[in-house]
Write a protein that holds these residues in place. Structure first.
Motif, mmCIF file in Angstrom:
data_model
loop_
_atom_site.group_PDB
_atom_site.id
_atom_site.type_symbol
_atom_site.label_atom_id
_atom_site.label_comp_id
_atom_site.label_asym_id
_atom_site.label_seq_id
_atom_site.Cartn_x
_atom_site.Cartn_y
_atom_site.Cartn_z
ATOM 1 N N LEU A 211 0.540 -0.772 -0.128
ATOM 2 C CA LEU A 211 -0.433 -0.052 -0.136
ATOM 3 C C LEU A 211 0.367 0.963 0.217
ATOM 4 O O LEU A 211 1.814 1.459 0.818
ATOM 5 N N LEU A 212 0.137 2.135 -0.198
ATOM 6 C CA LEU A 212 1.265 3.431 -1.313
ATOM 7 C C LEU A 212 0.197 4.562 -0.243
ATOM 8 O O LEU A 212 -0.941 5.036 -1.400
ATOM 9 N N TYR A 213 -0.144 5.625 0.606
ATOM 10 C CA TYR A 213 -1.483 6.018 1.397
ATOM 11 C C TYR A 213 -0.621 7.693 1.858
ATOM 12 O O TYR A 213 0.215 7.903 2.834
ATOM 13 N N ALA A 214 -1.497 8.204 1.056
ATOM 14 C CA ALA A 214 -1.115 9.850 1.462
ATOM 15 C C ALA A 214 -2.744 10.092 1.800
ATOM 16 O O ALA A 214 -2.092 10.977 2.941
ATOM 17 N N SER A 215 -3.802 10.052 1.665
ATOM 18 C CA SER A 215 -5.100 10.543 2.574
ATOM 19 C C SER A 215 -6.000 9.585 2.468
ATOM 20 O O SER A 215 -5.721 8.873 1.616
ATOM 21 N N PRO A 216 -6.931 9.543 2.296
ATOM 22 C CA PRO A 216 -8.120 8.616 2.374
ATOM 23 C C PRO A 216 -8.658 8.701 0.398
ATOM 24 O O PRO A 216 -9.459 8.372 -0.069
ATOM 25 N N ALA B 4 3.260 10.391 0.650
ATOM 26 C CA ALA B 4 2.697 9.049 0.557
ATOM 27 C C ALA B 4 3.299 7.714 1.654
ATOM 28 O O ALA B 4 5.065 8.240 1.520
ATOM 29 N N GLU B 5 3.589 7.391 2.685
ATOM 30 C CA GLU B 5 3.666 6.796 3.214
ATOM 31 C C GLU B 5 3.901 4.970 2.761
ATOM 32 O O GLU B 5 2.871 4.910 1.951
#
Length: 201
Positions: A85-90, A166-167
């Motif tokens: 997963l690459l996650y910056a925001s919803p 992004a995380e």
């Protein structure tokens, strides 16, 4: 707030996006992540309906990187998946999945979400394949998804931009089933930039 999760193979601790049913770190480079049924991360492009209750562990990495893992997952129901997963925001995230297709076949699937989700099935994987590796790479402001099956070369699945804050991490989902367990083995991190995004080197 729950304590962060540390995997020795990664240089940063991971925070929880949603609490998993259970998780455990095994040795230097293994994570086992379990989820209940009815869990997903997807925003329907038709009507904007959002499902964002899939458990995930993510952390922020500086600069260019490569993060990969050998993935194994119980694919009992449609869309059960193990995910990098690459996650910056919803509203801004991307996922690379080993997922059960609607037809019940193990399939490489990617989704990039910018407000709403796209959904791309790349190719089916032999159900007997025991060595499926997923990888996320960042090069400057761009990201790449690659997959390697067995001894084959890394294959480019997606090349895209998102947000450089992004995380990156791991997710398990079971949107139509009763739950599943994803294993991420041989987790590896490198700060080395990709030399060629097309051939994955």
């Amino acid at each position: 707030m729950a304590d962060p999760v540390s995997i020795p193979a990664l240089p940063v601790p991971l925070r929880r996006l949603n609490a998993p049913d259970s998780h455990r770190v095994e040795g230097y480079d293994r994570l086992v992540l379990s989820t209940a049924g009815g869990t997903d991360l997807f925003t329907d492009p038709a009507d904007g309906a959002r499902r964002d209750n899939a458990p995930a562990l993510v952390g922020a990495l500086d600069g260019d990187f490569r993060v990969s893992a050998l993935v194994r997952v119980g694919l009992s129901a449609a869309f059960d998946a193990a995910v990098l997963l690459l996650y910056a925001s919803p509203d801004a995230w991307a996922k690379l999945c080993l997922e059960s297709s609607a037809q019940g076949r193990p399939t490489i699937v990617s989704v990039v979400n910018r407000g709403v989700s796209d959904d791309c099935n790349s190719f089916a994987v032999d159900p007997q394949a025991e060595d499926v590796r997923l990888r996320i790479s960042r090069s400057g402001s761009a990201y790449a998804f690659h997959v390697r099956v067995g001894d084959a070369p890394w294959e480019l699945i997606r090349y895209f931009a998102l947000r450089d804050t992004a995380e990156v991490g791991f997710l398990a989902q079971s949107p139509t089933g009763e739950g599943t367990t994803a294993r991420f083995e041989e987790i590896a991190y490198s700060a080395e930039r990709l030399a060629d995004v097309r051939d994955g080197s």
